[in-house]
Design a protein around this motif. Structure first.
Motif, short mmCIF file in Angstrom:
data_model
loop_
_atom_site.label_atom_id
_atom_site.label_comp_id
_atom_site.label_asym_id
_atom_site.label_seq_id
_atom_site.Cartn_x
_atom_site.Cartn_y
_atom_site.Cartn_z
N ASN A 214 -32.11 -46.04 -92.11
CA ASN A 214 -32.25 -46.05 -93.57
C ASN A 214 -31.15 -46.86 -94.23
O ASN A 214 -31.39 -47.57 -95.22
N TYR A 215 -29.95 -46.76 -93.70
CA TYR A 215 -28.84 -47.58 -94.22
C TYR A 215 -29.18 -49.06 -94.04
O TYR A 215 -28.98 -49.87 -94.96
N HIS A 216 -29.69 -49.43 -92.86
CA HIS A 216 -30.03 -50.82 -92.60
C HIS A 216 -31.14 -51.29 -93.54
O HIS A 216 -31.14 -52.43 -94.02
N SER A 217 -32.10 -50.41 -93.81
CA SER A 217 -33.17 -50.77 -94.73
C SER A 217 -32.64 -51.00 -96.14
O SER A 217 -33.13 -51.87 -96.87
N ALA A 218 -31.63 -50.22 -96.52
CA ALA A 218 -31.08 -50.33 -97.87
C ALA A 218 -30.17 -51.54 -98.03
O ALA A 218 -30.17 -52.19 -99.09
N TYR A 219 -29.40 -51.88 -96.99
CA TYR A 219 -28.37 -52.92 -97.12
C TYR A 219 -28.57 -54.12 -96.19
O TYR A 219 -27.75 -55.05 -96.19
N ASN A 220 -29.64 -54.07 -95.39
CA ASN A 220 -29.94 -55.17 -94.46
C ASN A 220 -28.80 -55.41 -93.47
O ASN A 220 -28.59 -56.53 -93.01
N ARG A 221 -28.12 -54.38 -93.13
CA ARG A 221 -27.04 -54.43 -92.13
C ARG A 221 -26.68 -53.01 -91.74
O ARG A 221 -27.07 -52.04 -92.43
N LEU A 222 -25.97 -52.84 -90.66
CA LEU A 222 -25.48 -51.54 -90.24
C LEU A 222 -24.17 -51.24 -90.96
O LEU A 222 -23.47 -52.15 -91.41
N PRO A 223 -23.82 -49.96 -91.10
CA PRO A 223 -22.51 -49.66 -91.67
C PRO A 223 -21.40 -50.22 -90.78
O PRO A 223 -21.54 -50.25 -89.56
N GLN A 224 -20.35 -50.67 -91.38
CA GLN A 224 -19.27 -51.29 -90.61
C GLN A 224 -18.35 -50.22 -90.04
O GLN A 224 -17.85 -49.36 -90.75
#
Length: 378
Positions: free
Chosen positions: A58-68
């Motif tokens: 869901n984070y990737h869907s929201a920001y187009n990347r993984l959390p750092q």
């Protein structure tokens, strides 16, 4: 004449026989009950990892990347910042129904001691910040009985997978102030789904999401000198080139009790700042929220140099019999046994782009080495 009625009771021998039979039945039933309880705890642990898998997607869907991993605010002289040391668990909180905790962290906050803290909080070794002392249930495995004492940091049982490298996995070749340190050398060793202080996305996973570990279990240290729960600290750089350094894998382990370290092994117990594995869910250092795929699951870990902020073999571990849970990039949760093929344990990544020397276990940790893994091999 009335007939005399005879009331015959249990004899002592009969009573003892009945008690013995009950004891045998309890003895047979107790292991089954314990096994059923562990099966339930193991299922809950698997569900925790599935929730984190959904959170990451869901984070990737929201920001187009993984959390750092190792994100946050860069360090400035005398400034209120967190030294780019926040783990992936911090930005995951609003995606696992911890919105209230995230709002405390992401906004300026006055802690219970009256101290004002900036948005995204202070360094993860600051004990006065309330959110850092909060334990999140989803981040804890129910099979791990270790609990935090009053005033200590919140604990965790799940860490980001940083691949099969050792060097530069502490800060990713990026300085505390956010400037490049040695990115060329770091790229040689940072081969996992997450790379400290570097942004990653699913597009970077060329090996396939179903063949790449995203997160894995780790044991919180209870202070019992267990090899699955605490790394050995060695003031010797040889751990960079020899993951099976004798100071960690031979000289530190009790030959009479191979699940424990010898009293002479340096585990840095008794420190006021709590250098204990799994004791800071917000801190991105491998000691607290990282695993790598070098040593097989539930083997010993080794920390380079006498510091919690350095590289090492941070081995996956759990209190489930026989192995550990891992979260794959596609969101699937798999149970990896301790006996997984782990290749040449004396191997070392001495040049860019080489195949993982650590067999199937090492290949599962790399994201873009184009290694083929059979579906039934792990």
């Amino acid at each position: 004449m009335r007939p005399r009625l005879s009331h015959r009771g249990f004899t002592l021998v009969e009573l003892l026989v009945v008690i013995a039979i009950i004891g045998v039945l309890v003895g047979l039933l107790l292991p089954a009950v314990q096994a059923a309880r562990e099966a339930a705890r193991r299922m809950q642990c698997s569900n925790n990892m599935k929730q984190m898998g959904l959170a990451l997607h869901n984070y990737h869907s929201a920001y187009n990347r993984l959390p750092q991993h190792a994100g946050g605010t860069a360090h400035v002289a005398n400034g209120p910042d967190n030294w780019l040391m926040l783990s992936i668990l911090v930005p995951m909180t609003p995606f696992i129904e911890q919105q209230a905790l995230w709002e405390q962290i992401s906004n300026p906050y006055v802690s219970s001691n009256g101290t004002n803290y900036p948005a995204m909080g202070p360094a993860p070794w600051n004990t006065g910040y309330d959110p850092w002392r909060t334990t999140v249930g989803t981040f804890r495995c129910p099979s791990d009985p270790t609990v935090a004492s009053a005033g200590q940091f919140g604990m965790n049982n799940y860490g980001a997978c940083m691949g099969d490298g050792i060097n530069w996995t502490d800060r990713g070749g990026i300085n505390d102030n956010g400037t490049d340190g040695n990115p060329t050398a770091a790229n040689q060793y940072l081969r996992g789904m997450f790379k400290n202080r570097r942004a990653t996305a699913f597009r970077d996973v060329l090996d396939g999401l179903s063949n790449t570990i995203m997160m894995g279990e780790l044991c919180t240290d209870a202070g019992n000198r267990e090899i699955i729960a605490q790394p050995v600290f060695i003031d010797n750089g040889d751990v960079f080139t020899n993951p099976t350094h004798a100071k960690c894998t031979t000289n530190a382990i009790d030959p009479q009790r191979p699940q424990f370290y010898l009293p002479s092994a340096n585990l840095n117990y008794g420190r006021a700042d709590q250098w204990n594995r799994g004791h800071r869910w917000m801190c991105a250092l491998g000691m607290y929220t990282g695993i790598n795929t070098i040593r097989p699951p539930n083997k010993e870990s080794c920390q380079s140099h006498n510091s919690d902020g350095r590289e090492g073999t941070h081995t996956a571990g759990s209190r489930h019999p026989g192995g550990v849970h891992v979260l794959l990039g596609d969101g699937a949760v798999r149970f990896i046994t301790d006996s997984i093929e782990s290749g040449n344990q004396n191997g070392f990544i001495d040049q860019p782009g080489i195949e993982s020397p650590y067999g199937i276990w090492g290949a599962l940790g790399t994201a873009a080495m184009r290694e083929t893994i059979e579906a039934d091999s792990f």
